[in-house]
Design a protein around this motif. Structure first.
Motif, PDB file in Angstrom:
ATOM      1  N   TYR A  75       0.755  -1.060  -0.015  1.00 57.00           N
ATOM      2  CA  TYR A  75       0.018  -0.130  -0.142  1.00 57.00           C
ATOM      3  C   TYR A  75       0.652   1.577   0.250  1.00 57.00           C
ATOM      4  O   TYR A  75       1.600   1.339   1.210  1.00 57.00           O
ATOM      5  CB  TYR A  75      -0.959  -0.011   1.215  1.00 57.00           C
ATOM      6  N   THR A  77       0.272   3.585   1.673  1.00 52.85           N
ATOM      7  CA  THR A  77       0.788   4.673   3.148  1.00 52.85           C
ATOM      8  C   THR A  77       0.809   3.802   3.559  1.00 52.85           C
ATOM      9  O   THR A  77       1.026   4.644   4.760  1.00 52.85           O
ATOM     10  CB  THR A  77      -0.449   5.334   3.213  1.00 52.85           C
ATOM     11  N   MET A  78       0.763   2.429   3.556  1.00 51.65           N
ATOM     12  CA  MET A  78       0.981   1.742   4.445  1.00 51.65           C
ATOM     13  C   MET A  78       0.622   1.571   6.010  1.00 51.65           C
ATOM     14  O   MET A  78      -0.851   1.758   6.041  1.00 51.65           O
ATOM     15  CB  MET A  78       2.685   0.464   4.695  1.00 51.65           C
ATOM     16  N   THR A  85      -4.157  -5.343  10.421  1.00 55.88           N
ATOM     17  CA  THR A  85      -5.623  -6.445  10.344  1.00 55.88           C
ATOM     18  C   THR A  85      -4.885  -6.865  12.042  1.00 55.88           C
ATOM     19  O   THR A  85      -3.858  -7.649  12.005  1.00 55.88           O
ATOM     20  CB  THR A  85      -6.130  -7.579  10.161  1.00 55.88           C
ATOM     21  N   ARG A  87      -5.222  -9.564  14.253  1.00 54.57           N
ATOM     22  CA  ARG A  87      -6.544 -10.912  14.157  1.00 54.57           C
ATOM     23  C   ARG A  87      -5.526 -11.874  14.941  1.00 54.57           C
ATOM     24  O   ARG A  87      -5.329 -12.820  14.080  1.00 54.57           O
ATOM     25  CB  ARG A  87      -6.115 -11.447  12.368  1.00 54.57           C
ATOM     26  N   SER A 164     -11.738 -15.328   9.334  1.00 52.23           N
ATOM     27  CA  SER A 164     -10.864 -16.156   8.693  1.00 52.23           C
ATOM     28  C   SER A 164     -11.540 -16.805   9.249  1.00 52.23           C
ATOM     29  O   SER A 164     -11.855 -17.636  10.275  1.00 52.23           O
ATOM     30  CB  SER A 164      -9.628 -15.531   9.010  1.00 52.23           C
ATOM     31  N   THR A 166      -9.407 -21.673   9.026  1.00 54.66           N
ATOM     32  CA  THR A 166      -8.386 -21.840   9.478  1.00 54.66           C
ATOM     33  C   THR A 166      -8.998 -23.006   9.110  1.00 54.66           C
ATOM     34  O   THR A 166      -9.419 -23.880   9.993  1.00 54.66           O
ATOM     35  CB  THR A 166      -7.752 -21.445  10.385  1.00 54.66           C
ATOM     36  N   THR A 195     -10.930 -14.626   4.637  1.00 54.38           N
ATOM     37  CA  THR A 195     -10.908 -15.028   4.133  1.00 54.38           C
ATOM     38  C   THR A 195     -10.658 -16.851   4.471  1.00 54.38           C
ATOM     39  O   THR A 195     -11.047 -17.630   5.872  1.00 54.38           O
ATOM     40  CB  THR A 195      -9.271 -15.361   4.474  1.00 54.38           C
ATOM     41  N   GLN A 197      -8.586 -20.557   4.829  1.00 51.70           N
ATOM     42  CA  GLN A 197      -7.535 -21.373   4.755  1.00 51.70           C
ATOM     43  C   GLN A 197      -7.608 -22.188   3.177  1.00 51.70           C
ATOM     44  O   GLN A 197      -6.310 -21.239   2.409  1.00 51.70           O
ATOM     45  CB  GLN A 197      -6.829 -21.848   5.315  1.00 51.70           C
ATOM     46  N   HIS A 244       2.350 -23.129   8.055  1.00 53.22           N
ATOM     47  CA  HIS A 244       2.561 -24.953   9.383  1.00 53.22           C
ATOM     48  C   HIS A 244       3.934 -25.503   8.109  1.00 53.22           C
ATOM     49  O   HIS A 244       4.707 -26.867   8.861  1.00 53.22           O
ATOM     50  CB  HIS A 244       1.011 -25.660   8.266  1.00 53.22           C
ATOM     51  N   SER A 285      -4.838 -15.129  -1.003  1.00 50.30           N
ATOM     52  CA  SER A 285      -3.701 -14.792  -0.055  1.00 50.30           C
ATOM     53  C   SER A 285      -2.731 -15.022   0.551  1.00 50.30           C
ATOM     54  O   SER A 285      -3.011 -16.107   0.700  1.00 50.30           O
ATOM     55  CB  SER A 285      -5.159 -14.639   0.990  1.00 50.30           C
ATOM     56  N   PHE A 287       0.026 -16.869   3.415  1.00 56.73           N
ATOM     57  CA  PHE A 287      -0.059 -16.796   5.188  1.00 56.73           C
ATOM     58  C   PHE A 287       1.757 -17.162   4.919  1.00 56.73           C
ATOM     59  O   PHE A 287       1.884 -18.024   5.338  1.00 56.73           O
ATOM     60  CB  PHE A 287      -1.053 -17.834   5.293  1.00 56.73           C
ATOM     61  N   LYS A 327      -0.194  -9.982  -0.442  1.00 57.44           N
ATOM     62  CA  LYS A 327      -0.625  -9.852   0.583  1.00 57.44           C
ATOM     63  C   LYS A 327      -0.909 -11.215   1.949  1.00 57.44           C
ATOM     64  O   LYS A 327      -1.091 -11.780   0.734  1.00 57.44           O
ATOM     65  CB  LYS A 327      -2.431  -9.090   0.737  1.00 57.44           C
ATOM     66  N   GLN A 331       1.514 -15.355  11.224  1.00 54.87           N
ATOM     67  CA  GLN A 331       1.667 -16.028  12.976  1.00 54.87           C
ATOM     68  C   GLN A 331       2.291 -15.984  13.439  1.00 54.87           C
ATOM     69  O   GLN A 331       3.743 -16.060  12.688  1.00 54.87           O
ATOM     70  CB  GLN A 331       0.966 -16.613  13.051  1.00 54.87           C
ATOM     71  N   GLN A 362      -0.220  -7.745   6.194  1.00 52.66           N
ATOM     72  CA  GLN A 362      -1.283  -6.841   6.614  1.00 52.66           C
ATOM     73  C   GLN A 362      -2.339  -7.246   7.450  1.00 52.66           C
ATOM     74  O   GLN A 362      -3.135  -6.978   8.467  1.00 52.66           O
ATOM     75  CB  GLN A 362      -1.843  -7.675   5.151  1.00 52.66           C
TER      76      GLN A 362
HETATM   77  C1  LIG Z   1      -5.503 -10.520   2.874  1.00 54.27           C
HETATM   78  C2  LIG Z   1      -5.341 -11.080   4.189  1.00 54.27           C
HETATM   79  C3  LIG Z   1      -4.110 -11.216   4.374  1.00 54.27           C
HETATM   80  C4  LIG Z   1      -5.240  -9.758   4.604  1.00 54.27           C
HETATM   81  O1  LIG Z   1      -7.246  -8.759   4.979  1.00 54.27           O
HETATM   82  P1  LIG Z   1      -6.674  -7.894   5.666  1.00 54.27           P
HETATM   83  O2  LIG Z   1      -9.009  -7.923   5.324  1.00 54.27           O
HETATM   84  O3  LIG Z   1      -7.522  -8.203   7.298  1.00 54.27           O
HETATM   85  O4  LIG Z   1      -6.582  -6.261   5.203  1.00 54.27           O
HETATM   86  P2  LIG Z   1      -5.996  -5.561   3.684  1.00 54.27           P
HETATM   87  O5  LIG Z   1      -6.324  -6.583   3.715  1.00 54.27           O
HETATM   88  O6  LIG Z   1      -4.902  -5.457   4.232  1.00 54.27           O
HETATM   89  O7  LIG Z   1      -6.719  -4.566   4.614  1.00 54.27           O
HETATM   90  C5  LIG Z   1      -8.595  -4.222   4.744  1.00 54.27           C
HETATM   91  C6  LIG Z   1      -8.782  -2.924   3.765  1.00 54.27           C
HETATM   92  O8  LIG Z   1      -8.218  -1.994   4.664  1.00 54.27           O
HETATM   93  C7  LIG Z   1      -7.645  -1.744   3.183  1.00 54.27           C
HETATM   94  N1  LIG Z   1      -6.121  -0.808   3.717  1.00 54.27           N
HETATM   95  C8  LIG Z   1      -5.054  -1.719   4.507  1.00 54.27           C
HETATM   96  N2  LIG Z   1      -4.545  -0.282   4.238  1.00 54.27           N
HETATM   97  C9  LIG Z   1      -4.211   0.332   3.850  1.00 54.27           C
HETATM   98  C10 LIG Z   1      -3.493   1.617   3.951  1.00 54.27           C
HETATM   99  N3  LIG Z   1      -2.463   2.241   3.835  1.00 54.27           N
HETATM  100  N4  LIG Z   1      -3.918   2.616   3.112  1.00 54.27           N
HETATM  101  C11 LIG Z   1      -5.606   2.607   1.703  1.00 54.27           C
HETATM  102  N5  LIG Z   1      -6.545   1.178   2.467  1.00 54.27           N
HETATM  103  C12 LIG Z   1      -5.818   0.216   3.195  1.00 54.27           C
HETATM  104  C13 LIG Z   1      -7.621  -2.496   1.842  1.00 54.27           C
HETATM  105  O9  LIG Z   1      -7.042  -1.875   1.079  1.00 54.27           O
HETATM  106  C14 LIG Z   1      -8.285  -3.404   2.654  1.00 54.27           C
HETATM  107  O10 LIG Z   1      -9.909  -2.870   2.042  1.00 54.27           O
HETATM  108  P3  LIG Z   1     -11.090  -3.817   1.253  1.00 54.27           P
HETATM  109  O11 LIG Z   1     -11.183  -4.841   1.434  1.00 54.27           O
HETATM  110  O12 LIG Z   1     -11.464  -2.624   0.572  1.00 54.27           O
HETATM  111  O13 LIG Z   1      -9.591  -4.036  -0.544  1.00 54.27           O
HETATM  112  C15 LIG Z   1      -6.762 -11.428   4.581  1.00 54.27           C
HETATM  113  O14 LIG Z   1      -5.989 -12.878   3.317  1.00 54.27           O
HETATM  114  C16 LIG Z   1      -6.174 -12.289   6.222  1.00 54.27           C
HETATM  115  O15 LIG Z   1      -6.944 -11.568   6.954  1.00 54.27           O
HETATM  116  N6  LIG Z   1      -6.263 -13.252   6.282  1.00 54.27           N
HETATM  117  C17 LIG Z   1      -6.115 -13.572   7.843  1.00 54.27           C
HETATM  118  C18 LIG Z   1      -5.245 -15.185   7.393  1.00 54.27           C
HETATM  119  C19 LIG Z   1      -5.469 -15.939   9.129  1.00 54.27           C
HETATM  120  O16 LIG Z   1      -5.987 -15.126  10.234  1.00 54.27           O
HETATM  121  N7  LIG Z   1      -4.897 -17.107   9.391  1.00 54.27           N
HETATM  122  C20 LIG Z   1      -5.211 -18.302  10.334  1.00 54.27           C
HETATM  123  C21 LIG Z   1      -4.232 -18.694   9.887  1.00 54.27           C
HETATM  124  S1  LIG Z   1      -4.136 -19.835  12.032  1.00 54.27           S
HETATM  125  C22 LIG Z   1      -3.294 -21.381  11.932  1.00 54.27           C
HETATM  126  O17 LIG Z   1      -3.456 -21.810  10.518  1.00 54.27           O
HETATM  127  C23 LIG Z   1      -3.189 -22.617  12.642  1.00 54.27           C
HETATM  128  C24 LIG Z   1      -2.078 -22.303  13.158  1.00 54.27           C
HETATM  129  C25 LIG Z   1      -2.013 -22.839  14.255  1.00 54.27           C
HETATM  130  O18 LIG Z   1      -1.660 -22.350  15.064  1.00 54.27           O
HETATM  131  O19 LIG Z   1      -1.575 -24.032  14.092  1.00 54.27           O
END
Ligand SMILES: CC(C)(COP(=O)(O)OP(=O)(O)OC[C@H]1O[C@@H](n2cnc3c(N)ncnc32)[C@H](O)[C@@H]1OP(=O)(O)O)[C@@H](O)C(=O)NCCC(=O)NCCSC(=O)CCC(=O)O
Length: 566
Positions: A75, A77-78, A85, A87, A164, A166, A195, A197, A244, A285, A287, A327, A331, A362
């Motif tokens: 982004y 402006t990051m 997020t 999360r 999200s 998983t 999202t 997984q 993983h 996406s 991870f 993106k 973790q 992100q």
């Molecule tokens: C893309 C991501 C990575 C992140 O999505 P997010 O919605 O959180 O973030 P994002 O898309 O970057 O940002 C959300 C919104 O804000 C906007 N935005 C963000 N930053 C901005 C900036 N600086 N300027 C302008 N806009 C911005 C984005 O365009 C987006 O809007 P728009 O939407 O309007 O574009 C997604 O896939 C995600 O959340 N993944 C999470 C996966 C997860 O939690 N997995 C858990 C696994 S746990 C597991 O496996 C267990 C392991 C274990 O313990 O064993």
């Protein structure tokens, strides 16, 4: 970035510094170790100078945030615009308990939800399956039918929050349930954010949770991608996961290479289905794991964005910027947490989370300090979330974009990680005779990934045992007595309550509608159609997770791995 004369002068000055300034001190006092390396065993030099980044072309290799190849961030402006997020992955017991934890996290400032499922749900089994006995609600929430999801999202507007999930082999069923929840809440499907997984390739590579064999597993993933593009374009149908792979013992380079290769395999499979690269690209996406070697992790995240952007453009002809922007969620490394002196884990998590932020993530999950023992307790979860908030609001790490960009060390390491990961991806592509997807499927069948990861993991353990790799509290600074944190205990009545609910849903539902809907799922499988529309209908009829997954297992058979031991 420097002209040849400047570089020659710097090289010469360095040699002089080594001979006249450094070496006399080194000879007198020595160094702490014979060899310095990252946690993945990448050897590092004592000092980096402009000579180490002589080959970097600023515009082509780094560029600016929000612009190709996104090395400095996706982004413009990051985090000055919006922080990542926060999360936290949460789930245990029944849907009521997890719903309560979701509300608790939202009240404490968490900005996205992340659902952990119990083992039976992850494996597509119902709570009343004999194999589920003792596991119901233990390491995540139990979900058997749409009724559980209704309770899970009670009081939560799915049009407002991004969630999200998983879950992998049974991911298409959970996705169908979430779509059904949106329909029930009156939220337009195209507004659904979150999202799934749903990364089956990494299951065969590392985590080892599967039901049907690799090829039909991939077919199901592509079904969700296709359905997502049409119905829920703001949702991410796959979170291509290196986490993983790393937890299984890989190096950072292997984690990066295998994950990106998996992503390319999903792209290739969708292209073969007739989808356009610029339809699939923006849906993907990623991870990643974040371990203790801060600079190696930052280099990995920066290299990830650069490789992905280049490959999507050069190999798959992506034109839309959103298709070339990687993106990712991060973790902190669960494997790095120790049961010994558990409060030390807060420090490890802080370092790892900081690496994720300095690397431009992100979305972030910070592990809780008690996780070497059990699922996190409430206080431990709060400290983990506060760790992110302190990094975001007190440390200054979120105030400058890509703050380590331009560090001679980090730029050199980014290049090195990129080169090594690219070599792996090329190797896989060769194994598949030009197709990354076929290379991965061949690699799974031949035990290639198993051997690669096992080798790295064995070497790491050897270094720990020899004391070359220090783990504080485990092989150094050991204490005889340790304090144990207060642990979360999942209520033993969970299983009974879940079984009672499942039974009542089965009594109340229209059996004929269930049978018919399952028949439609079977027909979709047999005619090689996209199964998603039939799944949405089946979950709405309250068919169970197990009933649906059994159709897949009947039609495609189940999978057994040929294990190779070194
Ligand atoms: C893309 C991501 C990575 C992140 O999505 P997010 O919605 O959180 O973030 P994002 O898309 O970057 O940002 C959300 C919104 O804000 C906007 N935005 C963000 N930053 C901005 C900036 N600086 N300027 C302008 N806009 C911005 C984005 O365009 C987006 O809007 P728009 O939407 O309007 O574009 C997604 O896939 C995600 O959340 N993944 C999470 C996966 C997860 O939690 N997995 C858990 C696994 S746990 C597991 O496996 C267990 C392991 C274990 O313990 O064993």
């Amino acid at each position: 970035m420097y002209d040849e004369d400047d570089l020659a002068a710097i090289r010469e000055a360095r040699e002089e510094w080594e001979a006249e300034t450094r070496d006399p001190v080194r000879e007198r006092h020595g160094e702490r170790k014979d060899r310095f390396a990252t946690v993945s065993n990448l050897e590092v030099e004592d000092l980096y100078t402009p000579a180490d980044v002589a080959d970097i072309d600023y515009e082509e290799d780094l560029g600016f945030p929000g612009e190709y190849p996104y090395t400095r961030g996706v982004y413009p402006t990051m985090y000055r615009g919006r922080t990542w997020t926060m999360r936290q992955f949460a789930g245990f017991g029944t849907a009521e308990e997890t719903n309560e934890r979701f509300h608790y996290l939202i009240e404490h400032g968490q900005t996205g939800l992340s659902t952990a499922f119990d083992m039976p749900s992850l494996m597509g089994k119902d709570s009343d399956d004999p194999l589920s006995d003792g596991e119901v609600g233990k390491e995540g929430v139990a979900v058997d039918t749409l009724r559980d999801m209704e309770i899970l999202f009670d009081g939560i507007d799915v049009g407002e929050v991004s969630t999200s999930f998983t879950i992998n082999p049974s991911a298409p069923v959970v996705y169908a349930m979430y779509v059904a929840i949106a329909d029930q809440q009156g939220v337009p499907r195209e507004e659904l954010r979150g999202t799934l997984q749903n990364d089956m390739l990494k299951e065969f590579i590392a985590q080892k949770e599967w039901v049907v064999p690799p090829e039909p597993s991939l077919k199901l993933v592509t079904d969700t991608v296709e359905f997502c593009a049409e119905e829920t374009p703001k949702f991410h149908p796959i979170s291509v996961s290196g986490y993983h792979i790393r937890e299984a013992g890989s190096t950072a380079v292997q984690e990066l290479a295998f994950t990106l290769a998996d992503g390319f395999a999903y792209v290739e499979d969708a292209l073969e289905r007739g989808m356009d690269v610029d339809t699939v690209g923006p849906l993907l996406s990623f991870f990643f794991n974040s371990h203790n070697s801060i600079f190696e992790e930052v280099a990995k995240f920066r290299a990830a964005r650069r490789i992905y952007a280049r490959v999507m453009r050069e190999w798959y002809d992506a034109e839309d910027e959103a298709s070339t922007r990687l993106k990712f969620h991060t973790q902190t490394a669960g494997q790095s947490l120790t049961a010994q002196q558990p409060l030390n884990n807060v420090v490890r998590v802080t370092i790892q989370a900081l690496a994720g932020v300095l690397g431009g993530t992100q979305s972030l999950h910070t592990n809780s300090y008690d996780e070497a023992f059990a699922l996190p307790g409430e206080e431990a979860v709060r400290v983990a979330l506060r760790t992110q908030q302190i990094i975001a609001e007190e440390s200054g790490a979120a105030d400058v974009i890509d703050p380590l960009g331009g560090s001679f060390f980090v730029e050199a390491l980014t290049d090195e990680v990129e080169a090594e990961a690219t070599a792996y991806i090329e190797e896989l592509r060769e194994m598949g005779e030009g197709s990354v997807r076929d290379g991965i499927l061949a690699g799974i069948e031949q035990g290639y990934f198993h051997r690669e990861i096992q080798g790295a993991s064995y070497e790491y353990q050897e270094r720990v045992e020899e004391g070359e790799e220090v783990v504080v509290g485990v092989n150094k600074y050991v204490m005889d007595e340790d304090t144990k944190p207060d642990l979360l205990h999942v209520d033993e009545g969970t299983q009974d309550r879940q079984l009672a609910r499942l039974e009542s849903v089965k009594e109340e539902r229209d059996d004929e509608a269930v049978t018919e809907s399952l028949e439609r799922v079977r027909e979709a499988v047999e005619s090689d159609e996209n199964v998603m529309p039939a799944l949405v209908e089946a979950v709405k009829a309250y068919a169970t997770m197990g009933e649906i997954m059994d159709v897949f297992a009947d039609e495609w058979g189940t999978y057994r791995e040929e294990i190779g031991v070194m």
